[in-house]
Design a protein around this motif. Structure first.
Motif, PDB file in Angstrom:
ATOM      1  N   LYS A  18       5.677   5.081  12.625  1.00  0.00           N
ATOM      2  CA  LYS A  18       4.654   5.429  12.365  1.00  0.00           C
ATOM      3  C   LYS A  18       4.212   6.925  11.950  1.00  0.00           C
ATOM      4  CE  LYS A  18       1.328   2.765  14.571  1.00  0.00           C
ATOM      5  NZ  LYS A  18       2.203   1.062  15.531  1.00  0.00           N
ATOM      6  N   LYS A  60      -4.056   6.269   1.493  1.00  0.00           N
ATOM      7  CA  LYS A  60      -2.985   5.297   2.616  1.00  0.00           C
ATOM      8  C   LYS A  60      -2.796   3.439   2.259  1.00  0.00           C
ATOM      9  CE  LYS A  60      -4.417   5.705   7.127  1.00  0.00           C
ATOM     10  NZ  LYS A  60      -5.115   4.462   7.494  1.00  0.00           N
ATOM     11  N   ASP A  61      -4.015   3.086   2.482  1.00  0.00           N
ATOM     12  CA  ASP A  61      -4.260   2.076   2.110  1.00  0.00           C
ATOM     13  C   ASP A  61      -4.167   1.144   0.719  1.00  0.00           C
ATOM     14  OD1 ASP A  61      -4.184   2.034   4.488  1.00  0.00           O
ATOM     15  OD2 ASP A  61      -6.593   2.411   4.985  1.00  0.00           O
ATOM     16  N   VAL A  98      -3.348  11.322   3.244  1.00  0.00           N
ATOM     17  CA  VAL A  98      -3.622  10.415   3.996  1.00  0.00           C
ATOM     18  C   VAL A  98      -5.051   9.105   3.679  1.00  0.00           C
ATOM     19  CG1 VAL A  98      -4.541  11.179   6.300  1.00  0.00           C
ATOM     20  CG2 VAL A  98      -3.051  12.236   6.063  1.00  0.00           C
ATOM     21  N   GLU A 154       6.878   2.996   4.596  1.00  0.00           N
ATOM     22  CA  GLU A 154       7.444   2.759   5.329  1.00  0.00           C
ATOM     23  C   GLU A 154       8.778   2.360   5.054  1.00  0.00           C
ATOM     24  OE1 GLU A 154       5.933   0.862   9.107  1.00  0.00           O
ATOM     25  OE2 GLU A 154       5.815  -0.336   7.617  1.00  0.00           O
ATOM     26  N   TYR A 157       0.662   3.123   2.129  1.00  0.00           N
ATOM     27  CA  TYR A 157       1.237   3.801   3.808  1.00  0.00           C
ATOM     28  C   TYR A 157       2.870   2.595   3.913  1.00  0.00           C
ATOM     29  CZ  TYR A 157       1.787   3.533   8.096  1.00  0.00           C
ATOM     30  OH  TYR A 157       2.139   4.074   9.891  1.00  0.00           O
ATOM     31  N   GLU A 158       2.293   1.713   3.149  1.00  0.00           N
ATOM     32  CA  GLU A 158       4.028   0.690   3.548  1.00  0.00           C
ATOM     33  C   GLU A 158       5.448   0.620   2.252  1.00  0.00           C
ATOM     34  OE1 GLU A 158       1.303  -3.587   4.607  1.00  0.00           O
ATOM     35  OE2 GLU A 158       1.020  -3.107   2.254  1.00  0.00           O
ATOM     36  N   VAL A 205       5.636   8.445   8.642  1.00  0.00           N
ATOM     37  CA  VAL A 205       4.807   7.937   8.075  1.00  0.00           C
ATOM     38  C   VAL A 205       3.618   8.808   8.078  1.00  0.00           C
ATOM     39  CG1 VAL A 205       3.537   6.341   6.393  1.00  0.00           C
ATOM     40  CG2 VAL A 205       6.096   6.461   7.034  1.00  0.00           C
ATOM     41  N   ALA A 206       2.985   9.614   8.949  1.00  0.00           N
ATOM     42  CA  ALA A 206       1.473  10.426   9.175  1.00  0.00           C
ATOM     43  C   ALA A 206       2.331  11.320   8.570  1.00  0.00           C
ATOM     44  CB  ALA A 206       1.438  10.392  10.741  1.00  0.00           C
ATOM     45  N   LEU A 233       2.407  11.501   4.528  1.00  0.00           N
ATOM     46  CA  LEU A 233       0.850  11.549   4.253  1.00  0.00           C
ATOM     47  C   LEU A 233       0.443  13.198   4.523  1.00  0.00           C
ATOM     48  CD1 LEU A 233       0.094   8.204   5.531  1.00  0.00           C
ATOM     49  CD2 LEU A 233       0.359   8.173   3.248  1.00  0.00           C
ATOM     50  N   THR A 258       1.304  -0.586   0.000  1.00  0.00           N
ATOM     51  CA  THR A 258      -0.054  -0.190   0.090  1.00  0.00           C
ATOM     52  C   THR A 258       0.725   1.242  -0.343  1.00  0.00           C
ATOM     53  OG1 THR A 258       0.001  -0.077   2.314  1.00  0.00           O
ATOM     54  CG2 THR A 258      -1.925  -0.644   1.255  1.00  0.00           C
TER      55      THR A 258
END
Length: 221
Positions: free
Chosen positions: A120, A136-137, A133, A106, A102-103, A123-124, A127, A100
């Motif tokens: 965390k 992210k998925d 945001v 990361e 997010y990943e 990354v936040a 995003l 994703t």
């Protein structure tokens, strides 16, 4: 001085003769510079970027990065240097399809063994900064080209590199997305002092740099 290339030659051997990819390259880059590298296809632009990024070796010459003699370092030490200080942005995004957004962001932090809580937060922060945001998925295939490139840039920036190497960063984008990316680079360079070296075919994009290097047949002209 952030980095210095002295008398760099790189060649491949074909049919018993040398084909030069880079010839007699001398380049000194100070921290905070924004450099554009231009030239026709096959002129050695991407090769030069890969040499600076320590992804490619060279046959002759010396390369100093943050006072470290790159040409004398063992592979492991070189890898540590570029993971710590260099962020790459590619035309083809190079996102990992199975991960994703997010990943993907990361991943470089995992390489650097950053603690979970800090990962965390970083990354936040990215995003938020790139207004992703809500995405992210999602997986790369669910994003537009411009969004994928933004993820690629966010991923390059998340480790807070001193140097960003961008290879045709707007090559697959429409003009308004391309402009957004270039403005972002300009802001990173001017406000955060990130050194940027970009390879580009576009005169307009090249003009964002404070200095333009023209390559022809592996030689800076």
């Amino acid at each position: 001085m952030l980095l210095e290339l002295k008398n760099i030659y790189k060649w491949v051997t074909s049919g018993g003769s040398r084909v030069f990819l880079l010839k007699h390259i001398n380049l000194a880059v100070a921290e905070g510079e924004f450099i554009s590298v231009m030239g026709p296809s096959g002129s050695g632009k991407s090769t030069l970027l890969n040499v600076i990024g320590m992804l490619d070796n060279f046959n002759e010459g010396t390369y100093t990065f943050l006072d470290e003699p790159v040409h004398q370092l063992k592979e492991k030490h070189r890898a540590h240097l570029y993971k710590a200080y260099i962020g790459f942005v590619f035309q083809a995004y190079h996102l990992i399809d199975e991960l994703t957004v997010y990943e993907n962001l990361e991943t470089p932090l995992l390489y650097q063994k950053v603690k979970s809580s800090e990962r965390k937060a970083l990354v936040a922060d990215m995003l938020d900064r790139f207004q992703m945001v809500g995405k992210k998925d999602l997986f790369p295939s669910q994003l537009s080209g411009g969004q994928q490139q933004l993820v690629g840039i966010a991923r390059a920036l998340i480790t807070k590199p001193k140097l960003i190497l961008a290879d045709e960063p707007t090559g697959n984008l429409n003009s308004s997305q391309g402009e957004e990316i270039m403005q972002l680079f300009k802001q990173l360079n001017e406000e955060e002092g990130v050194t940027i070296i970009q390879v580009t075919h576009s005169e307009k994009n090249a003009a964002y740099g404070s200095r333009i290097i023209n390559l022809l047949d592996g030689v800076a002209v």
